[in-house]
Design a protein around this motif. Sequence first.
Motif, PDB file in Angstrom:
ATOM      1  N   ASN A 204      12.525  -4.073   5.155  1.00  0.00           N
ATOM      2  CA  ASN A 204      11.755  -3.388   6.202  1.00  0.00           C
ATOM      3  C   ASN A 204      11.009  -2.251   5.552  1.00  0.00           C
ATOM      4  OD1 ASN A 204      10.709  -2.234   8.436  1.00  0.00           O
ATOM      5  ND2 ASN A 204      12.625  -2.183   9.578  1.00  0.00           N
ATOM      6  N   THR A 205       9.703  -2.374   5.470  1.00  0.00           N
ATOM      7  CA  THR A 205       8.919  -1.385   4.744  1.00  0.00           C
ATOM      8  C   THR A 205       8.262  -0.417   5.682  1.00  0.00           C
ATOM      9  OG1 THR A 205       6.903  -2.663   4.763  1.00  0.00           O
ATOM     10  CG2 THR A 205       8.426  -3.113   2.971  1.00  0.00           C
ATOM     11  N   GLN A 206       8.104   0.811   5.222  1.00  0.00           N
ATOM     12  CA  GLN A 206       7.370   1.840   5.936  1.00  0.00           C
ATOM     13  C   GLN A 206       6.158   2.194   5.090  1.00  0.00           C
ATOM     14  OE1 GLN A 206       9.908   5.130   6.747  1.00  0.00           O
ATOM     15  NE2 GLN A 206      11.573   3.867   7.506  1.00  0.00           N
ATOM     16  N   PRO A 207       5.216   2.967   5.638  1.00  0.00           N
ATOM     17  CA  PRO A 207       4.089   3.413   4.827  1.00  0.00           C
ATOM     18  C   PRO A 207       4.581   4.056   3.540  1.00  0.00           C
ATOM     19  CG  PRO A 207       3.708   3.970   7.115  1.00  0.00           C
ATOM     20  CD  PRO A 207       5.107   3.427   7.026  1.00  0.00           C
ATOM     21  N   ARG A 208       3.904   3.777   2.451  1.00  0.00           N
ATOM     22  CA  ARG A 208       4.354   4.206   1.125  1.00  0.00           C
ATOM     23  C   ARG A 208       4.744   5.680   1.084  1.00  0.00           C
ATOM     24  NH1 ARG A 208       4.545  -0.315   1.073  1.00  0.00           N
ATOM     25  NH2 ARG A 208       3.592  -1.853  -0.291  1.00  0.00           N
ATOM     26  N   GLN A 209       5.899   5.956   0.501  1.00  0.00           N
ATOM     27  CA  GLN A 209       6.386   7.327   0.387  1.00  0.00           C
ATOM     28  C   GLN A 209       5.875   8.003  -0.884  1.00  0.00           C
ATOM     29  OE1 GLN A 209       8.103   8.731   2.891  1.00  0.00           O
ATOM     30  NE2 GLN A 209       7.765   6.795   3.958  1.00  0.00           N
ATOM     31  N   THR A 210       5.426   7.194  -1.868  1.00  0.00           N
ATOM     32  CA  THR A 210       4.962   7.743  -3.132  1.00  0.00           C
ATOM     33  C   THR A 210       3.480   8.134  -3.016  1.00  0.00           C
ATOM     34  OG1 THR A 210       4.456   5.524  -3.893  1.00  0.00           O
ATOM     35  CG2 THR A 210       6.629   6.413  -4.458  1.00  0.00           C
ATOM     36  N   VAL A 211       3.240   9.063  -2.121  1.00  0.00           N
ATOM     37  CA  VAL A 211       1.872   9.528  -1.895  1.00  0.00           C
ATOM     38  C   VAL A 211       1.714  10.899  -2.523  1.00  0.00           C
ATOM     39  CG1 VAL A 211       0.136  10.060  -0.167  1.00  0.00           C
ATOM     40  CG2 VAL A 211       1.790   8.247   0.265  1.00  0.00           C
ATOM     41  N   SER A 212       0.610  11.139  -3.177  1.00  0.00           N
ATOM     42  CA  SER A 212       0.391  12.414  -3.849  1.00  0.00           C
ATOM     43  C   SER A 212       0.293  13.536  -2.832  1.00  0.00           C
ATOM     44  CB  SER A 212      -0.887  12.344  -4.693  1.00  0.00           C
ATOM     45  OG  SER A 212      -2.006  12.211  -3.859  1.00  0.00           O
ATOM     46  N   SER A 213       0.600  14.747  -3.284  1.00  0.00           N
ATOM     47  CA  SER A 213       0.545  15.908  -2.400  1.00  0.00           C
ATOM     48  C   SER A 213      -0.881  16.151  -1.917  1.00  0.00           C
ATOM     49  CB  SER A 213       1.061  17.144  -3.133  1.00  0.00           C
ATOM     50  OG  SER A 213       0.296  17.388  -4.307  1.00  0.00           O
TER      51      SER A 213
ATOM     52  N   PRO B 170      -2.430   1.020   9.962  1.00  0.00           N
ATOM     53  CA  PRO B 170      -1.061   1.215   9.485  1.00  0.00           C
ATOM     54  C   PRO B 170      -0.115   0.119   9.987  1.00  0.00           C
ATOM     55  CG  PRO B 170      -1.554   2.746  11.246  1.00  0.00           C
ATOM     56  CD  PRO B 170      -2.839   2.057  10.919  1.00  0.00           C
ATOM     57  N   ALA B 171       0.709  -0.404   9.078  1.00  0.00           N
ATOM     58  CA  ALA B 171       1.586  -1.517   9.422  1.00  0.00           C
ATOM     59  C   ALA B 171       2.966  -1.318   8.818  1.00  0.00           C
ATOM     60  CB  ALA B 171       0.994  -2.830   8.924  1.00  0.00           C
ATOM     61  N   ARG B 172       3.983  -1.779   9.551  1.00  0.00           N
ATOM     62  CA  ARG B 172       5.347  -1.865   9.032  1.00  0.00           C
ATOM     63  C   ARG B 172       5.700  -3.343   8.975  1.00  0.00           C
ATOM     64  NH1 ARG B 172       9.349   2.016  12.143  1.00  0.00           N
ATOM     65  NH2 ARG B 172      10.748   1.071  10.623  1.00  0.00           N
ATOM     66  N   ILE B 173       6.111  -3.797   7.806  1.00  0.00           N
ATOM     67  CA  ILE B 173       6.238  -5.224   7.543  1.00  0.00           C
ATOM     68  C   ILE B 173       7.680  -5.560   7.160  1.00  0.00           C
ATOM     69  CG2 ILE B 173       5.333  -7.153   6.190  1.00  0.00           C
ATOM     70  CD1 ILE B 173       2.927  -5.111   5.593  1.00  0.00           C
ATOM     71  N   THR B 174       8.237  -6.559   7.811  1.00  0.00           N
ATOM     72  CA  THR B 174       9.570  -7.051   7.498  1.00  0.00           C
ATOM     73  C   THR B 174       9.440  -8.463   6.937  1.00  0.00           C
ATOM     74  OG1 THR B 174      10.552  -5.766   9.288  1.00  0.00           O
ATOM     75  CG2 THR B 174      11.874  -7.555   8.386  1.00  0.00           C
ATOM     76  N   ILE B 175       9.939  -8.667   5.720  1.00  0.00           N
ATOM     77  CA  ILE B 175       9.821  -9.965   5.058  1.00  0.00           C
ATOM     78  C   ILE B 175      11.207 -10.496   4.711  1.00  0.00           C
ATOM     79  CG2 ILE B 175       8.942 -11.190   3.034  1.00  0.00           C
ATOM     80  CD1 ILE B 175       6.649  -9.230   2.930  1.00  0.00           C
ATOM     81  N   HIS B 176      11.464 -11.737   5.105  1.00  0.00           N
ATOM     82  CA  HIS B 176      12.709 -12.430   4.756  1.00  0.00           C
ATOM     83  C   HIS B 176      12.379 -13.468   3.687  1.00  0.00           C
ATOM     84  CE1 HIS B 176      16.657 -14.257   5.304  1.00  0.00           C
ATOM     85  NE2 HIS B 176      16.049 -15.438   5.315  1.00  0.00           N
TER      86      HIS B 176
END
Length: 312
Positions: A4-13, A293-299
């Motif tokens: 279950n993914t959320q918008p990328r957390q590794t975003v620059s300040s 913006p999307a949250r994607i769940t992949i099985h």
Amino acid sequence: MNRNTQPRQTVSSSAVSAHKDHRAAVRWVLIITLVMNVCVVVLKALVGLWTGSLSLLADALHSVTDSANNVLGLVTNQLANPRPDRDHPYGHQKFEAIGALGIAAFLGIACFEILKGAVERLLQGGEPVQVTASALWIMLLVLGINIFVAFYERKVGLRLGSKILIADARHTMSDVWITIAVIGGLIGIWRGWQWMDVALAFPVAVLVFKSGWAVLRENLPWLVDEMAIAPEAIHSQVMKVPGVINCHNIASRGLLGRQVFIDMHLIVEPTNVEEAHRVTEEVESLLDQLYGPARITIHIEPPHYESGEISY
């Protein structure tokens, strides 16, 4: 493997700061236009009560949708945030939809009251509408405010790339044309054609109902989890990613441009977890670029698995 993914957390300040600045700029424009739109509603309502004009009162109710759109925009910008928290793991976007339903209900009731008053005036008569030069000058001032708001929102919306501001400017522009028609009717009444008020009250009331229906139609799919994206469209895009063999059981909900949730089963060529993870990351990145913006769940399923069902 269920991810279950959320918008990328590794975003620059710097990117985070730019996003905050963008939201702040949109919020400031919405506050300015909200104040102006409230002034428009108050002036139209006062002149409508002063003159006894049903068409002008109906126009004031139609202008309520402009203020309501500003409020919904502020809610979207602040409260209806797609970012989840502990109590709302799927975000807060439906707060906006609930508010929209309240606005639609208000406009429906207001439309009924205007039509009722128009029918009663036709059948039973009533006090003649009293139009003065002062009332007409006030309405010209109101028209000027409407035109300024429409062009100001559109200009800033295009500069900021804000769909909310552009859509609100388009709606305000429709209010400009209605106000011009009502002013024309008031001029006719000033010249002694009293029938013009009732004649204009009916179409303006219908436009109020149309605005309420549009608000309901735009937000109802979000509340009932209607399909957001055709599964065939998602399937065709996912199949372009190297390493993907097939995908099925595709489902989506939400509203494009606000927040979309996508679920799917994915069959990939790699048999080790690390490589399979890399393929799913590419799939998620592609879908977020297209529909975010999307949250994607992949099985993930093994390469030998077969399914002919794209969706449910």
